[in-house]
Design a protein around this motif. Structure first.
Motif, short mmCIF file in Angstrom:
data_model
loop_
_atom_site.label_atom_id
_atom_site.label_comp_id
_atom_site.label_asym_id
_atom_site.label_seq_id
_atom_site.Cartn_x
_atom_site.Cartn_y
_atom_site.Cartn_z
N UNK A 80 0.83 -1.21 0.00
CA UNK A 80 0.00 0.00 0.00
C UNK A 80 0.86 1.26 0.00
N UNK A 81 2.09 1.13 0.47
CA UNK A 81 3.03 2.25 0.44
C UNK A 81 3.99 2.19 -0.73
N UNK A 82 4.41 0.97 -1.06
CA UNK A 82 5.55 0.82 -1.96
C UNK A 82 5.41 -0.43 -2.81
N UNK A 83 5.39 -0.22 -4.13
CA UNK A 83 5.42 -1.34 -5.07
C UNK A 83 6.82 -1.50 -5.63
N UNK A 84 7.14 -2.69 -6.13
CA UNK A 84 8.49 -2.92 -6.66
C UNK A 84 8.43 -3.96 -7.78
N UNK A 85 9.19 -3.71 -8.84
CA UNK A 85 9.39 -4.68 -9.93
C UNK A 85 10.88 -4.77 -10.21
N UNK A 86 11.29 -5.89 -10.79
CA UNK A 86 12.72 -6.08 -11.08
C UNK A 86 12.91 -6.66 -12.46
N UNK A 87 14.07 -6.44 -13.02
CA UNK A 87 14.48 -7.07 -14.27
C UNK A 87 15.55 -8.10 -13.96
N UNK A 88 15.99 -8.81 -14.97
CA UNK A 88 16.98 -9.87 -14.76
C UNK A 88 18.33 -9.32 -14.33
N UNK A 89 18.56 -8.02 -14.50
CA UNK A 89 19.85 -7.44 -14.10
C UNK A 89 19.93 -7.13 -12.61
N UNK A 90 18.80 -7.27 -11.90
CA UNK A 90 18.80 -6.99 -10.47
C UNK A 90 19.65 -8.01 -9.73
N UNK A 91 20.17 -7.58 -8.59
CA UNK A 91 20.99 -8.44 -7.76
C UNK A 91 20.24 -8.78 -6.47
N UNK A 92 20.52 -9.96 -5.95
CA UNK A 92 19.91 -10.37 -4.70
C UNK A 92 20.27 -9.39 -3.60
N UNK A 93 19.27 -8.97 -2.82
CA UNK A 93 19.54 -8.04 -1.74
C UNK A 93 18.28 -7.64 -1.01
N UNK A 94 18.45 -6.93 0.11
CA UNK A 94 17.34 -6.43 0.90
C UNK A 94 17.59 -4.96 1.19
N UNK A 95 16.55 -4.13 1.02
CA UNK A 95 16.73 -2.69 1.09
C UNK A 95 15.64 -2.05 1.96
N UNK A 96 16.05 -1.00 2.70
CA UNK A 96 15.14 -0.25 3.55
C UNK A 96 14.75 1.04 2.83
N UNK A 97 13.43 1.32 2.78
CA UNK A 97 12.94 2.49 2.04
C UNK A 97 12.02 3.31 2.94
N UNK A 98 12.41 4.55 3.19
CA UNK A 98 11.55 5.51 3.89
C UNK A 98 11.00 6.49 2.86
N UNK A 99 9.70 6.75 2.91
CA UNK A 99 9.05 7.65 1.95
C UNK A 99 8.57 8.88 2.71
#
Length: 488
Positions: A80-99
């Motif tokens: 409800x706050x944040x959508x995300x899509x990725x392509x094949x070039x993305x790398x495995x990881x975890x990220x913190x996002x403040x809006x």
């Protein structure tokens, strides 16, 4: 006395000839029909094999591509706050996002008019788009404006034909620029509203007026009532343009759009609302998608094996057989495909060098069983080895992956010069030969039929003559003296 009763014209020559021709021709026609039926059944069987091989090749080709194993997926802790899509070039990881702020577009409104047909004025409106600076006064007033070269400025001529509130609206929209015009009723009158179609500060609107009909381009009368620039602010800024502001793993980022691309390679964020606590974006390999493609491969392989088993089966107890039982081409095709399943791919590090090691095992009926859990465990433990097991394409010093090798084999089977097409060509030639034999047979028996008619017509003619002669002799003999006289 000579008699030939029942001969001559009493013979049904048509039925006689037809019966004789059918007796001679029928068995030959039957042999051709049986052979034709067998060949047609073979042709249909090989067409079904070719279709099954093609379906298997589609799935194998996918697994042979390294791109399949590059599939990534991303999740958001709060969509409800944040959508995300990725392509094949993305790398495995975890990220913190403040809006902290969303990007929004600017909206400007005119003063109220009594109706949509109220006359505004004539002259020229010049609209440009870019980044303003404000002088701090209220209502908002520009102190400077930097044009955005990516957004095309345009001018609108307002004449006596389009000088109403509705006419100005339509004239602006007809330009199809990065702004939309509409008319709103606020209860006290009708207002012209101009809204930037793009979000972000650099899409703000600047409106200059020239050639105003009242000869004053800056007053609040006439067309200059729509001016909004560094010196004039007759429109009211209902909503100022803003850039989105987020903090990504502690890094402050601004964006003119709420769709923020490539903060990290291959990741696109779509911000929807501000958050009071950071949301988490997780990027990982899409093992489920890869697993579904392996499952599709096993399904298509099993369909191929079941088809081949049905076509090549022989049941000695029931004395039944498949259409291609004992067929060398069918046996060769099946063996070519089956032998690749049990192949060990040499040169791979680790334990995952065979299909059985990653959960794809062969059953008693030669079909495959796919253990999705075992596959997920294997690919999670050693992604690189499992990827290479299927899709490694190497030089002569190393062995190709199973899917790559199988794709090569299936390609050769399906090629125009491959065994399936060659066999199909052979069947077509044989069917053509049967058609030729049938045409030759019809010609030969047309000649036989003509000969029979000739011979039987000659016989009929002779019998007719004999019958006529006998009748004549009987008549003559009956006229001899003393003939047929009763004795007393």
């Amino acid at each position: 006395m000579v008699a030939a009763t029942g001969l001559g014209s009493g013979i049904d020559i048509d039925a006689l000839v037809t019966g004789l021709v059918a007796a001679e021709k029928g068995p030959i026609e039957q042999r051709l029909a049986v052979r034709e039926s067998e060949l047609a059944a073979d042709q249909a069987a090989f067409a079904s094999i070719k279709s099954a091989v093609a379906a298997l090749e589609d799935t194998v080709e996918s697994l042979a591509s390294a791109d399949t194993f590059a599939d990534m997926k991303a999740t958001s802790s709060d969509y409800s706050n944040l959508g995300v899509t990725v392509s094949s070039s993305a790398q495995v990881g975890s990220y913190s996002v403040e809006i902290t702020r969303l990007a929004q577009s600017q909206s400007l409104a005119s003063s109220a008019y009594s109706s949509t047909t109220s006359v505004v004025g004539t002259g020229t409106l010049s609209l440009s788009f870019g980044t303003p600076t404000y002088d701090g006064s209220s209502p908002a007033n520009y102190s400077g404006f930097s044009a955005n070269s990516a957004l095309t400025a345009f001018s609108v001529d307002i004449t006596s034909e389009n000088n109403t509130l509705a006419g100005v609206r339509d004239a602006i929209n007809a330009k199809n620029g990065p702004v939309s015009a509409s008319i709103l009723s606020d209860g006290s009158g009708y207002r012209l509203m101009l809204s930037a179609t793009n979000t972000g500060v650099d899409s703000s609107i600047k409106i200059e007026v020239s050639s105003d009909g009242d000869s004053n381009n800056t007053d609040a009368a006439g067309l200059s009532a729509l001016a909004f620039d560094e010196s004039t602010n007759h429109l009211q800024e209902m909503q100022a343009a803003t850039d989105a502001a987020i903090t990504f793993n502690g890094l402050s980022i601004s964006s003119s759009s709420n769709e923020i691309k490539d903060v990290v390679d291959g990741v696109t964020l779509t911000i929807k609302a501000t958050n009071t606590a950071a949301d988490t974006v997780t990027v990982s390999r899409d093992i489920g998608q890869i697993s579904s493609k392996v499952k599709d491969f096993t399904d298509k392989y099993n369909a191929f094996i079941k088809l081949m088993s049905e076509l090549m089966m022989f049941n000695s107890e029931a004395n039944t057989r498949g259409q291609l039982q004992g067929d060398s081409t069918a046996r060769m095709v099946m063996n070519h495909v089956r032998q690749l399943i049990s192949t060990k791919v040499s040169g791979l590090a680790g334990d995952y060098t065979t299909l059985s090691a990653v959960g794809v095992t062969t059953q008693k009926d030669n079909t495959l069983k796919f253990d999705e859990s075992a596959f997920s465990t294997a690919i999670s433990a050693d992604f690189s080895s499992v990827k290479d097991l299927f899709s490694r394409s190497s030089g002569s010093d190393r062995m190709d992956g199973i899917a790559v090798s199988m794709n090569t084999t299936l390609d050769s089977l399906l090629a125009s010069s491959g065994v399936l097409e060659s066999r199909n060509d052979s069947i077509r030639d044989q069917l053509k030969g049967i058609n030729n034999d049938r045409e030759a047979l019809n010609k030969r028996f047309a000649a036989v039929e003509a000969r029979y008619f000739k011979e039987f017509n000659a016989m009929d003619s002779l019998l007719s003559e004999i019958t006529s002669t006998g009748e004549f002799l009987n008549q003559q003999m009956s006229n001899l003296p003393g003939t047929n006289r009763s004795k007393k």
